[in-house]
Scaffold this motif. Structure first.
Motif, PDB file in Angstrom:
ATOM      1  N   GLU A 133       0.831  -1.208   0.000  1.00 22.74           N
ATOM      2  CA  GLU A 133       0.000   0.000   0.000  1.00 22.74           C
ATOM      3  C   GLU A 133       0.860   1.250   0.000  1.00 22.74           C
ATOM      4  O   GLU A 133       0.576   2.240  -0.700  1.00 22.74           O
ATOM      5  CB  GLU A 133      -0.914  -0.016   1.232  1.00 22.74           C
TER       6      GLU A 133
ATOM      7  N   ARG B 255       2.186   1.760  -3.368  1.00 22.48           N
ATOM      8  CA  ARG B 255       1.165   2.273  -4.266  1.00 22.48           C
ATOM      9  C   ARG B 255       0.997   3.778  -4.097  1.00 22.48           C
ATOM     10  O   ARG B 255       0.889   4.527  -5.099  1.00 22.48           O
ATOM     11  CB  ARG B 255      -0.158   1.568  -3.999  1.00 22.48           C
ATOM     12  N   ILE B 256       0.985   4.216  -2.803  1.00 19.75           N
ATOM     13  CA  ILE B 256       0.829   5.657  -2.557  1.00 19.75           C
ATOM     14  C   ILE B 256       2.021   6.433  -3.132  1.00 19.75           C
ATOM     15  O   ILE B 256       1.866   7.506  -3.723  1.00 19.75           O
ATOM     16  CB  ILE B 256       0.677   5.900  -1.043  1.00 19.75           C
TER      17      ILE B 256
ATOM     18  N   LEU C  34       3.846   5.528  -5.641  1.00 24.02           N
ATOM     19  CA  LEU C  34       3.727   5.522  -7.101  1.00 24.02           C
ATOM     20  C   LEU C  34       2.724   6.565  -7.573  1.00 24.02           C
ATOM     21  O   LEU C  34       2.949   7.262  -8.584  1.00 24.02           O
ATOM     22  CB  LEU C  34       3.323   4.124  -7.573  1.00 24.02           C
ATOM     23  N   GLU C  35       1.609   6.688  -6.860  1.00 27.55           N
ATOM     24  CA  GLU C  35       0.616   7.697  -7.231  1.00 27.55           C
ATOM     25  C   GLU C  35       1.199   9.103  -7.133  1.00 27.55           C
ATOM     26  O   GLU C  35       0.912   9.970  -7.972  1.00 27.55           O
ATOM     27  CB  GLU C  35      -0.606   7.561  -6.341  1.00 27.55           C
TER      28      GLU C  35
ATOM     29  N   ARG D 129       4.344   9.900  -7.549  1.00 24.45           N
ATOM     30  CA  ARG D 129       5.217  10.092  -8.705  1.00 24.45           C
ATOM     31  C   ARG D 129       4.417  10.369  -9.979  1.00 24.45           C
ATOM     32  O   ARG D 129       4.815  11.195 -10.802  1.00 24.45           O
ATOM     33  CB  ARG D 129       6.094   8.859  -8.906  1.00 24.45           C
ATOM     34  N   VAL D 130       3.298   9.663 -10.127  1.00 18.70           N
ATOM     35  CA  VAL D 130       2.453   9.877 -11.305  1.00 18.70           C
ATOM     36  C   VAL D 130       1.902  11.301 -11.312  1.00 18.70           C
ATOM     37  O   VAL D 130       1.856  11.969 -12.356  1.00 18.70           O
ATOM     38  CB  VAL D 130       1.316   8.841 -11.351  1.00 18.70           C
ATOM     39  N   GLU D 131       1.478  11.773 -10.125  1.00 22.70           N
ATOM     40  CA  GLU D 131       0.962  13.140 -10.065  1.00 22.70           C
ATOM     41  C   GLU D 131       2.049  14.157 -10.399  1.00 22.70           C
ATOM     42  O   GLU D 131       1.801  15.136 -11.120  1.00 22.70           O
ATOM     43  CB  GLU D 131       0.405  13.404  -8.666  1.00 22.70           C
TER      44      GLU D 131
ATOM     45  N   THR E 120       2.586  14.018 -14.059  1.00 25.69           N
ATOM     46  CA  THR E 120       1.461  14.658 -14.754  1.00 25.69           C
ATOM     47  C   THR E 120       1.595  16.170 -14.715  1.00 25.69           C
ATOM     48  O   THR E 120       1.322  16.868 -15.704  1.00 25.69           O
ATOM     49  CB  THR E 120       0.139  14.224 -14.118  1.00 25.69           C
TER      50      THR E 120
END
Length: 595
Positions: free
Chosen positions: A324, A327-328, A330-331, A333-335, A338
């Motif tokens: 978990e 995952r947080i 990774l999110e 990094r994606v933000e 973006t």
């Protein structure tokens, strides 16, 4: 056990499917490659044919050929033999010869050789009979003396009396075939499917598809291909001219592959078709093998991943917490990524706006340059136009004085005639001034349907005084008046005035200066040829003719022809310098024909 069986089945299916998919993709790539190769071979062949097709036409117009056909004096024949020999050596033609109206050879380029055509009768050959009947003919056949294949190009010779004979040029393709033999197999077939030109000598006069016995007998009876066996090509499938690239099996010399991608493309008016055979075996097998190995490897890796996931399902809550957290992260990094992409996109939009503004500024500067050139041109012709106006103004003054005298004498009839002359002269002045005002006006109107004759008349009106001052004769040939093209009249006038000015300057010192305007129609296009009989354009000048600021004039800027070419390009046309067959220069304005 169930998992392992499912994994094995999926691995086999994925391996086989990927191999088939890779094969299809490689076949598509090979098809495009084969088509490109066929198009390239066709272009080379068209260039080779075009180089020789002008020879019969030029010789048919040669007065020495016609006069020798009418007067068979030994001195004339000897001179013609030497001329044909020199022309054959210079152009690379296999042989050039002249037949009289009975089909007898009176002169030939090979007159010195034991195989000379002089004195031979060729009235039975189709290329002679068709030329005598239709004026021009072509025939690919074996030579009756040399037994070498080649294309016979013939043209009828006409003079004031009538038909004098036929000029024949034979072209052989041995050098072209040797160039083709360095790569993949290639050959040319005629409309009947007979192989004429080929990089594989054993395939000459072979057939794309089997022939009936009757057809073979008819071809042998014509002696066009000698004693050819007309056997089929060593391919498993029959080739069809104009079809899509297709896979065929067969054998070819120096080729290890037995599978080829066959492609074809038409050559042109001759009705011939070029075929190429691109080997597919190594490329296809390599691609399929690589795809299958990759698919098998990926399937094994995925199977291992799935097995690991099944094993990890029973891990503790600590593993779940770590996942978990990952995952947080990774999110996050994606933000962040973006946001970076959004900033980059905003910067790109700003750069696009700046580019659009720069393009608009370039277009504005180009329009201003066109207008400046137009005004400079208008300044050059202003003196001539002023002379055009001064003459009718002086005449108006004389007619007005005469009308006053007639009125004083109570003679209204002659006075009315003088007033009528004044009216017609003012109309003439109005036409000239309207043309000047319209020519000077800045316009960006899109191309539309217009009469070509209107632009020509306007340009000649503006250049009339200067043409008469230099004693230049204008010849208007072809349907100049009613041809409709897609253009804008006054910008087209600017191009014509520029070409006429250049022609007048080039004709200075010429004894009988002449400018010819001629229209030629070609496949939905209208070509206006502007030619003069001046000294022409040198090779060095022609290379820089359309380069900005490159000029041979002492006071020129080198922009007139560049701007004229851009104007014609905006109409969807083209302005080019054409090769001239006689002294002088020829410029061609090619425009789309209006419906």
């Amino acid at each position: 056990m169930l998992f392992l069986a499912a994994a094995a089945a999926m691995t086999i299916i994925a391996t086989l499917s990927s191999g088939q998919l890779a094969g299809r993709r490689v076949s598509q790539d090979l098809a495009r490659q084969a088509h490109s190769s066929a198009v390239l071979h066709a272009a080379v062949l068209r260039s080779e044919l075009a180089k020789y097709r002008s020879l019969p036409f030029v010789l048919a117009q040669d007065p020495d050929v016609a006069s020798t056909l009418r007067n068979l004096e030994p001195a004339r024949i000897d001179a013609l033999n030497r001329k044909l020999e020199t022309l054959s050596q210079g152009t690379g033609a296999a042989v050039i010869y002249v037949l009289d109206d009975k089909g007898m050879t009176i002169a030939a380029s090979n007159w010195r050789r034991p195989t000379s055509f002089v004195g031979s009768h060729y009235g039975f050959r189709p290329y002679y009979q068709d030329a005598m009947r239709s004026g021009v003919a072509e025939l690919f056949a074996l030579g009756t003396v040399s037994r070498r294949p080649g294309l016979f190009m013939s043209r009828r010779v006409n003079d004031a009396v009538g038909v004098a004979g036929v000029v024949v040029v034979k072209v052989e393709f041995e050098a072209l075939e040797q160039d083709w033999s360095a790569s993949e197999p290639a050959f040319v077939a005629d409309p009947d499917g007979v192989v004429l030109v080929t990089s594989v000598p054993d395939w000459r006069f072979a057939m794309l598809a089997p022939l009936s016995a009757k057809t073979k007998d008819a071809l042998r009876a014509s002696h066009q291909f000698g004693e050819a066996a007309f056997s089929s090509l060593p391919l498993s499938d029959n080739l069809v001219a104009g079809g899509k690239p297709t896979l065929v099996n067969g054998s070819a010399p120096r080729m290890s592959s037995t599978r080829f991608m066959a492609a074809s493309t038409p050559v042109g008016a001759s009705g011939w078709t070029v075929f190429t055979l691109t080997p597919t075996g190594p490329a296809l097998q390599t691609a399929m093998t690589a795809a299958r190995v990759l698919a098998f490897t990926m399937a094994v890796v995925l199977t291992g991943i799935c097995a690991a996931l099944l094993r990890w399902r029973g891990l503790s809550a600590a593993r779940t917490a770590r996942q978990e957290a990952a995952r947080i992260e990774l999110e996050g990094r994606v933000e962040d990524r973006t946001a970076e992409l959004r900033r980059a996109n905003d910067q790109l939009l700003v750069e696009m706006d700046e580019r659009h503004r720069a393009q608009a500024h370039v277009q504005l500067m180009q329009d201003e340059l066109v207008q400046s050139n137009k005004l400079a041109t208008l300044g050059q012709i202003a003196a001539g136009v002023a002379h055009e106006i001064n003459q009718p103004v002086a005449a108006i003054r004389a007619y007005a004085d005469n009308a006053a005298v007639f009125l004083d004498r109570q003679q209204p009839g002659p006075a009315r005639e003088n007033l009528g002359q004044i009216s017609s002269l003012t109309e003439r002045i109005g036409v000239i001034t309207n043309e000047l005002r319209s020519f000077a006006r800045k316009t960006n109107a899109p191309p539309q349907s217009m009469r070509l004759g209107d632009a020509i008349d306007g340009a000649l009106l503006l250049m009339g005084a200067r043409l008469r001052q230099h004693g230049v004769t204008i010849d208007r040939l072809g349907d100049l008046e009613d041809q409709r093209v897609l253009a804008e009249r006054f910008r087209l006038e600017q191009v014509l005035v520029n070409l006429l000015q250049n022609a007048v300057e080039a004709l200075e010192g010429t004894a009988t200066p002449r400018i010819t305007l001629r229209v030629v129609l070609r496949r939905g296009l209208v070509r206006l040829l502007v030619s003069d009989n001046g000294p022409g354009v040198s090779q060095g000048t022609a290379a820089t003719l359309f380069i900005p600021f490159a000029t041979t004039k002492l006071r020129g800027l080198g922009l007139g022809l560049v701007i004229s070419r851009d104007i014609v390009a905006e109409f969807g046309g083209e302005l080019t310098l054409e090769p001239a067959n006689s002294p002088g220069a020829v410029f061609a304005i090619t425009l789309r024909k209006a419906k």
